[in-house]
Design a protein around this motif. Sequence first.
Motif, mmCIF file in Angstrom:
data_model
loop_
_atom_site.group_PDB
_atom_site.id
_atom_site.type_symbol
_atom_site.label_atom_id
_atom_site.label_comp_id
_atom_site.label_asym_id
_atom_site.label_seq_id
_atom_site.Cartn_x
_atom_site.Cartn_y
_atom_site.Cartn_z
ATOM 1 N N THR A 55 -27.707 74.347 -66.151
ATOM 2 C CA THR A 55 -26.268 75.016 -66.749
ATOM 3 C C THR A 55 -25.401 74.072 -67.208
ATOM 4 O O THR A 55 -24.957 73.791 -68.286
ATOM 5 C CB THR A 55 -25.921 76.298 -66.108
ATOM 6 O OG1 THR A 55 -27.142 77.326 -65.877
ATOM 7 C CG2 THR A 55 -24.727 77.095 -66.841
ATOM 8 N N THR A 56 -24.845 73.219 -66.127
ATOM 9 C CA THR A 56 -23.953 72.264 -66.352
ATOM 10 C C THR A 56 -24.514 71.180 -67.559
ATOM 11 O O THR A 56 -23.472 70.855 -68.197
ATOM 12 C CB THR A 56 -23.642 71.611 -65.184
ATOM 13 O OG1 THR A 56 -23.220 72.585 -64.259
ATOM 14 C CG2 THR A 56 -22.358 70.454 -65.229
ATOM 15 N N TRP A 57 -25.637 70.733 -67.368
ATOM 16 C CA TRP A 57 -25.989 69.675 -68.208
ATOM 17 C C TRP A 57 -26.063 70.493 -69.666
ATOM 18 O O TRP A 57 -25.828 69.676 -70.594
ATOM 19 C CB TRP A 57 -27.629 69.378 -67.918
ATOM 20 C CG TRP A 57 -28.419 68.526 -68.722
ATOM 21 C CD1 TRP A 57 -29.131 69.114 -69.642
ATOM 22 C CD2 TRP A 57 -27.948 67.203 -69.004
ATOM 23 N NE1 TRP A 57 -29.758 68.302 -70.489
ATOM 24 C CE2 TRP A 57 -29.052 66.987 -70.065
ATOM 25 C CE3 TRP A 57 -27.667 66.163 -68.537
ATOM 26 C CZ2 TRP A 57 -29.223 65.628 -70.794
ATOM 27 C CZ3 TRP A 57 -27.677 64.977 -68.811
ATOM 28 C CH2 TRP A 57 -28.655 64.788 -70.080
ATOM 29 N N ILE A 58 -26.571 71.577 -69.956
ATOM 30 C CA ILE A 58 -26.633 71.989 -71.171
ATOM 31 C C ILE A 58 -25.236 72.511 -71.625
ATOM 32 O O ILE A 58 -24.974 72.085 -72.893
ATOM 33 C CB ILE A 58 -27.378 73.737 -70.943
ATOM 34 C CG1 ILE A 58 -28.904 73.231 -70.848
ATOM 35 C CG2 ILE A 58 -27.274 74.400 -72.342
ATOM 36 C CD1 ILE A 58 -29.739 74.668 -70.596
ATOM 37 N N ALA A 59 -24.089 72.776 -70.994
ATOM 38 C CA ALA A 59 -22.835 72.940 -71.441
ATOM 39 C C ALA A 59 -22.311 71.741 -71.710
ATOM 40 O O ALA A 59 -21.653 71.463 -72.841
ATOM 41 C CB ALA A 59 -22.158 73.699 -70.209
ATOM 42 N N TYR A 60 -22.556 70.396 -71.143
ATOM 43 C CA TYR A 60 -21.843 69.106 -71.576
ATOM 44 C C TYR A 60 -22.773 68.681 -72.818
ATOM 45 O O TYR A 60 -22.098 67.922 -73.797
ATOM 46 C CB TYR A 60 -22.240 67.937 -70.397
ATOM 47 C CG TYR A 60 -20.902 68.138 -69.535
ATOM 48 C CD1 TYR A 60 -19.770 67.353 -69.794
ATOM 49 C CD2 TYR A 60 -20.831 68.990 -68.476
ATOM 50 C CE1 TYR A 60 -18.853 67.321 -69.005
ATOM 51 C CE2 TYR A 60 -19.531 68.964 -67.757
ATOM 52 C CZ TYR A 60 -18.597 68.153 -68.046
ATOM 53 O OH TYR A 60 -17.545 68.369 -67.262
ATOM 54 N N THR A 61 -23.879 69.074 -72.840
ATOM 55 C CA THR A 61 -24.916 68.832 -74.262
ATOM 56 C C THR A 61 -23.963 69.371 -75.133
ATOM 57 O O THR A 61 -23.917 68.892 -76.510
ATOM 58 C CB THR A 61 -26.365 69.379 -73.904
ATOM 59 O OG1 THR A 61 -26.757 68.680 -72.989
ATOM 60 C CG2 THR A 61 -26.764 69.078 -75.018
ATOM 61 N N ALA A 62 -23.556 70.635 -75.214
ATOM 62 C CA ALA A 62 -22.916 71.514 -76.178
ATOM 63 C C ALA A 62 -21.567 70.741 -76.369
ATOM 64 O O ALA A 62 -21.318 70.750 -77.628
ATOM 65 C CB ALA A 62 -22.753 72.777 -75.689
ATOM 66 N N LEU A 63 -20.833 70.281 -75.648
ATOM 67 C CA LEU A 63 -19.824 69.882 -75.518
ATOM 68 C C LEU A 63 -19.797 68.663 -76.366
ATOM 69 O O LEU A 63 -18.943 68.149 -77.439
ATOM 70 C CB LEU A 63 -19.055 69.474 -74.243
ATOM 71 C CG LEU A 63 -17.812 68.561 -74.340
ATOM 72 C CD1 LEU A 63 -16.440 69.285 -74.847
ATOM 73 C CD2 LEU A 63 -17.291 67.971 -73.223
ATOM 74 N N LYS A 64 -20.802 67.645 -76.005
ATOM 75 C CA LYS A 64 -21.071 66.626 -76.828
ATOM 76 C C LYS A 64 -21.322 66.838 -78.510
ATOM 77 O O LYS A 64 -20.789 66.200 -79.247
ATOM 78 C CB LYS A 64 -22.234 65.795 -76.488
ATOM 79 C CG LYS A 64 -22.688 64.432 -76.898
ATOM 80 C CD LYS A 64 -23.555 63.668 -76.149
ATOM 81 C CE LYS A 64 -23.702 62.399 -76.661
ATOM 82 N NZ LYS A 64 -24.472 62.330 -77.900
ATOM 83 N N SER A 65 -21.810 67.734 -78.802
ATOM 84 C CA SER A 65 -22.170 68.020 -80.126
ATOM 85 C C SER A 65 -20.822 68.405 -80.821
ATOM 86 O O SER A 65 -20.611 68.235 -81.829
ATOM 87 C CB SER A 65 -23.039 69.317 -80.238
ATOM 88 O OG SER A 65 -24.483 68.770 -79.795
ATOM 89 N N ILE A 66 -19.985 69.124 -80.114
ATOM 90 C CA ILE A 66 -18.588 69.770 -80.437
ATOM 91 C C ILE A 66 -17.642 68.685 -80.995
ATOM 92 O O ILE A 66 -17.369 68.371 -82.042
ATOM 93 C CB ILE A 66 -18.171 70.684 -79.627
ATOM 94 C CG1 ILE A 66 -19.004 71.980 -79.405
ATOM 95 C CG2 ILE A 66 -16.741 71.152 -79.988
ATOM 96 C CD1 ILE A 66 -18.607 72.823 -78.196
ATOM 97 N N VAL A 67 -17.543 67.660 -80.010
ATOM 98 C CA VAL A 67 -16.723 66.491 -80.070
ATOM 99 C C VAL A 67 -17.334 65.659 -81.090
ATOM 100 O O VAL A 67 -16.330 65.137 -82.198
ATOM 101 C CB VAL A 67 -16.515 65.701 -78.722
ATOM 102 C CG1 VAL A 67 -15.697 64.413 -79.002
ATOM 103 C CG2 VAL A 67 -15.790 66.483 -77.768
ATOM 104 N N GLU A 68 -18.525 65.399 -81.187
ATOM 105 C CA GLU A 68 -18.851 64.384 -82.416
ATOM 106 C C GLU A 68 -18.983 65.204 -83.694
ATOM 107 O O GLU A 68 -18.732 64.369 -84.754
ATOM 108 C CB GLU A 68 -20.500 64.078 -82.054
ATOM 109 C CG GLU A 68 -20.735 63.321 -81.006
ATOM 110 C CD GLU A 68 -22.377 63.297 -80.451
ATOM 111 O OE1 GLU A 68 -23.095 63.747 -80.978
ATOM 112 O OE2 GLU A 68 -22.486 62.123 -79.634
ATOM 113 N N SER A 69 -18.802 66.358 -83.802
ATOM 114 C CA SER A 69 -18.584 67.025 -85.215
ATOM 115 C C SER A 69 -17.394 67.099 -85.557
ATOM 116 O O SER A 69 -17.033 67.196 -86.938
ATOM 117 C CB SER A 69 -19.066 68.634 -85.009
ATOM 118 O OG SER A 69 -17.991 69.338 -84.458
#
Length: 426
Positions: free
Chosen positions: A330-344
């Motif tokens: 779950t932590t891995w998936i949440a940070y994957t989401a964060l990466k997409s958000i910041v890069e956007s």
Amino acid sequence: MTGRQRPIPSRPSRLLISTVAAGALLMTGCGALPGASGDSREPVTVVTWAPSGASGPDTANMAGMTAMAQAYARWVNGDGGLDGHRLRVVTCDEEDTSAGAGNCARLAVEEKAVAVVGSYSRHGRAFMTPLEVAGIPYIGGYGASEEEFRSYLSYPVTGGQSALLAGNAKQLARRCDRVSLVRPDTLGGDGQSWLLNTGLTEARRPAPLDIRVAETTTSYDDAAGRALAGAGASGGCVTAVLGDRTETFLDSFRRLEPTTGTVRISSVLGSVGQPLIDRTGGRDSPFEGAYVTGWYPDSGDARWNLMRQVIRKHAFGDNRIDPDDTGVQTTWIAYTALKSIVESLHEPGITAWKVTKALNKGIRVSTGGLTPELRWRYEDMLGSDSYPRIVNSKVTFQVVRDGKLVAEKKGFVDVTKTLSDASATG
């Protein structure tokens, strides 16, 4: 939690400060990141919390989640950061108490975190209010508290235990003539029963035999006997959703019904997982043959390969991190989401307000197939009275085979209708 709670101090305890300081020193470095243009981009500070040193029969210990967050930061910073921003991860021991949860939330405010990411807490009331006041989004929590599916600043990546129970009903309806449910005699347990009943009824199966057990019980012999009788001699199933006590119940059940295959057992991830199966004997485990409903693909799926590579290269042998653990995943998936958000965002400075705005405007987040594509607009949410913030109402069907959780059915199974029906009639 039951019993008396300790007063909530106004600032984090010395233990929390030292824990955070160590994490902050580990994550903070000097100079520009590889691939960044000088030091024009500000660091992005986030907080991840979980109970890390809790002990006792009814407390959770999810230290792998904070350790995974730190490993993720080492990896992403070595690869250019988040769109050129150094990721600064601050960790906090939530202690599995409302006081600890409140302390961690206030720490996120003090650290000016842009988000709380991939965390675990059962004490939503204690942590959500401070985050709401400060405008800090809560991204990808474990789903252990009701507030994660109600707060306007919570952005869950799964449907929580509600989706698992709805999915468990669908999974059992495919295989079982009769079902016995063993669950806690609590308000949350009542919800488990209603979801399972709704799902089985939709599939034109009989309602489950509802067996309630007190949270303080020390013996499951009576519950096991009633569950076996309710399932019948063959073609029946017993599902137990008792958290850490699921193993104890199963010990009692297997003493009554030692022949695997006549009555199948079942549960959901969180009550049963690969680490528990490994610890109880692998292919000789009493969970062999069990049906298990999960949020994500099974641990052997190739879609987890990148996470496993990051753990091998950047966790430095940290034995707190088990790649088969649902919390770590779950932590891995949440940070994957964060990466997409910041890069956007493509901005030199990232704030909690900018992250929240991007989430509310409907940024699409891909998790590499580990979940369906995620989006948190109002129209993407289930929107029912019981589950207003769920955007991912899909689950996976797994089975324990030769000591490993493997896919029982390929792909995701949508349980939106079951959740909606249960909410409308509950």
